[in-house]
Design a protein around this motif. Structure first.
Motif, PDB file in Angstrom:
ATOM      1  N   GLY A  96       2.904 -12.120  -7.394  1.00 33.37           N
ATOM      2  CA  GLY A  96       2.844 -11.373  -6.135  1.00 33.37           C
ATOM      3  C   GLY A  96       1.758 -10.314  -6.148  1.00 33.37           C
ATOM      4  O   GLY A  96       1.013 -10.169  -5.177  1.00 33.37           O
ATOM      5  N   ARG A  97       1.655  -9.588  -7.239  1.00 37.96           N
ATOM      6  CA  ARG A  97       0.618  -8.548  -7.343  1.00 37.96           C
ATOM      7  C   ARG A  97      -0.771  -9.154  -7.278  1.00 37.96           C
ATOM      8  O   ARG A  97      -1.666  -8.628  -6.621  1.00 37.96           O
ATOM      9  CB  ARG A  97       0.787  -7.766  -8.640  1.00 37.96           C
ATOM     10  CG  ARG A  97       1.932  -6.805  -8.610  1.00 37.96           C
ATOM     11  CD  ARG A  97       2.030  -6.057  -9.913  1.00 37.96           C
ATOM     12  NE  ARG A  97       3.135  -5.108  -9.869  1.00 37.96           N
ATOM     13  CZ  ARG A  97       3.646  -4.539 -10.936  1.00 37.96           C
ATOM     14  NH1 ARG A  97       3.161  -4.794 -12.128  1.00 37.96           N
ATOM     15  NH2 ARG A  97       4.639  -3.683 -10.816  1.00 37.96           N
ATOM     16  N   HIS A  98      -0.977 -10.267  -7.982  1.00 42.82           N
ATOM     17  CA  HIS A  98      -2.299 -10.871  -7.985  1.00 42.82           C
ATOM     18  C   HIS A  98      -2.623 -11.551  -6.652  1.00 42.82           C
ATOM     19  O   HIS A  98      -3.785 -11.572  -6.239  1.00 42.82           O
ATOM     20  CB  HIS A  98      -2.441 -11.836  -9.166  1.00 42.82           C
ATOM     21  CG  HIS A  98      -2.740 -11.116 -10.435  1.00 42.82           C
ATOM     22  ND1 HIS A  98      -1.793 -10.406 -11.117  1.00 42.82           N
ATOM     23  CD2 HIS A  98      -3.904 -10.938 -11.101  1.00 42.82           C
ATOM     24  CE1 HIS A  98      -2.349  -9.852 -12.172  1.00 42.82           C
ATOM     25  NE2 HIS A  98      -3.627 -10.147 -12.184  1.00 42.82           N
ATOM     26  N   ALA A  99      -1.631 -12.074  -5.971  1.00 44.58           N
ATOM     27  CA  ALA A  99      -1.869 -12.641  -4.647  1.00 44.58           C
ATOM     28  C   ALA A  99      -2.277 -11.543  -3.674  1.00 44.58           C
ATOM     29  O   ALA A  99      -3.205 -11.719  -2.872  1.00 44.58           O
ATOM     30  CB  ALA A  99      -0.620 -13.365  -4.142  1.00 44.58           C
ATOM     31  N   ALA A 100      -1.612 -10.389  -3.759  1.00 44.36           N
ATOM     32  CA  ALA A 100      -1.969  -9.260  -2.899  1.00 44.36           C
ATOM     33  C   ALA A 100      -3.381  -8.774  -3.222  1.00 44.36           C
ATOM     34  O   ALA A 100      -4.165  -8.456  -2.308  1.00 44.36           O
ATOM     35  CB  ALA A 100      -0.962  -8.132  -3.074  1.00 44.36           C
ATOM     36  N   LYS A 101      -3.716  -8.729  -4.491  1.00 45.23           N
ATOM     37  CA  LYS A 101      -5.065  -8.300  -4.900  1.00 45.23           C
ATOM     38  C   LYS A 101      -6.114  -9.273  -4.364  1.00 45.23           C
ATOM     39  O   LYS A 101      -7.162  -8.860  -3.853  1.00 45.23           O
ATOM     40  CB  LYS A 101      -5.132  -8.231  -6.424  1.00 45.23           C
ATOM     41  CG  LYS A 101      -6.449  -7.777  -6.966  1.00 45.23           C
ATOM     42  CD  LYS A 101      -6.415  -7.752  -8.481  1.00 45.23           C
ATOM     43  CE  LYS A 101      -7.775  -7.418  -9.064  1.00 45.23           C
ATOM     44  NZ  LYS A 101      -7.758  -7.490 -10.516  1.00 45.23           N
ATOM     45  N   ASP A 102      -5.829 -10.581  -4.459  1.00 45.78           N
ATOM     46  CA  ASP A 102      -6.760 -11.588  -3.946  1.00 45.78           C
ATOM     47  C   ASP A 102      -6.922 -11.470  -2.429  1.00 45.78           C
ATOM     48  O   ASP A 102      -8.032 -11.611  -1.902  1.00 45.78           O
ATOM     49  CB  ASP A 102      -6.290 -12.995  -4.304  1.00 45.78           C
ATOM     50  CG  ASP A 102      -6.392 -13.281  -5.801  1.00 45.78           C
ATOM     51  OD1 ASP A 102      -7.086 -12.522  -6.512  1.00 45.78           O
ATOM     52  OD2 ASP A 102      -5.753 -14.259  -6.259  1.00 45.78           O
ATOM     53  N   LEU A 103      -5.819 -11.202  -1.726  1.00 45.07           N
ATOM     54  CA  LEU A 103      -5.899 -11.033  -0.269  1.00 45.07           C
ATOM     55  C   LEU A 103      -6.726  -9.815   0.104  1.00 45.07           C
ATOM     56  O   LEU A 103      -7.523  -9.856   1.056  1.00 45.07           O
ATOM     57  CB  LEU A 103      -4.499 -10.922   0.331  1.00 45.07           C
ATOM     58  CG  LEU A 103      -3.702 -12.222   0.418  1.00 45.07           C
ATOM     59  CD1 LEU A 103      -2.291 -11.949   0.890  1.00 45.07           C
ATOM     60  CD2 LEU A 103      -4.398 -13.196   1.349  1.00 45.07           C
ATOM     61  N   ARG A 104      -6.547  -8.713  -0.631  1.00 46.58           N
ATOM     62  CA  ARG A 104      -7.352  -7.512  -0.362  1.00 46.58           C
ATOM     63  C   ARG A 104      -8.836  -7.793  -0.589  1.00 46.58           C
ATOM     64  O   ARG A 104      -9.682  -7.376   0.191  1.00 46.58           O
ATOM     65  CB  ARG A 104      -6.879  -6.349  -1.237  1.00 46.58           C
ATOM     66  CG  ARG A 104      -5.599  -5.689  -0.752  1.00 46.58           C
ATOM     67  CD  ARG A 104      -5.340  -4.370  -1.449  1.00 46.58           C
ATOM     68  NE  ARG A 104      -5.214  -4.505  -2.890  1.00 46.58           N
ATOM     69  CZ  ARG A 104      -4.085  -4.718  -3.544  1.00 46.58           C
ATOM     70  NH1 ARG A 104      -2.959  -4.821  -2.870  1.00 46.58           N
ATOM     71  NH2 ARG A 104      -4.066  -4.825  -4.853  1.00 46.58           N
TER      72      ARG A 104
END
Length: 133
Positions: A96-104
């Protein structure tokens, strides 16, 4: 807990069955996190009930009970580590953290490309408006 049997003998058998089943599943690599937690859950009351070194009067017995108590405590630590191990697969929190980072990062790239092309598009649109039809 109302779901647990009232008799001590039944509780001991239930605890033993959970430990055996959990140990077999853990050894086979099936449901390792759940198995480790189940064994750890039965190990705590077993240790507290069977190895009360603080109540022993005889120094030799106290020493033996202390050894068994700390042995079980170290097994509990290993089981908790096994329960936390994801088996080289990232946890849901990590994903979840890395998906959010990728989206940002993707949103930042889109924003930069829009800014970079907006000036050119505005200039082209202004020139096109001035051209005769």
């Amino acid at each position: 807990m109302p779901q647990l049997p009232d008799r001590t003998e039944q509780l001991v058998r239930l605890s033993g069955a959970v430990q055996v089943a959990g140990g077999v599943l853990l050894g086979l690599g099936r449901f390792p996190r759940l198995s480790a937690l189940a064994i750890a859950g039965t190990l705590v009351p077993t240790t507290l009930a069977a190895h009360r070194f603080w109540e022993a009067d005889d120094p030799e017995e106290r020493g033996q009970q202390r050894i068994h108590f700390f042995k079980n405590l170290s097994m509990l630590g290993g089981l908790l580590i096994a329960a936390d191990d994801t088996g080289a697969a990232p946890s849901l929190l990590w994903r979840g953290r890395h998906a959010a980072k990728d989206l940002r990062r993707d949103a930042h790239l889109v924003r930069r490309s829009v800014r970079a092309t907006a000036g050119t598009a505005a200039t082209a649109g202004g020139l096109r408006a001035r051209l005769p039809r």
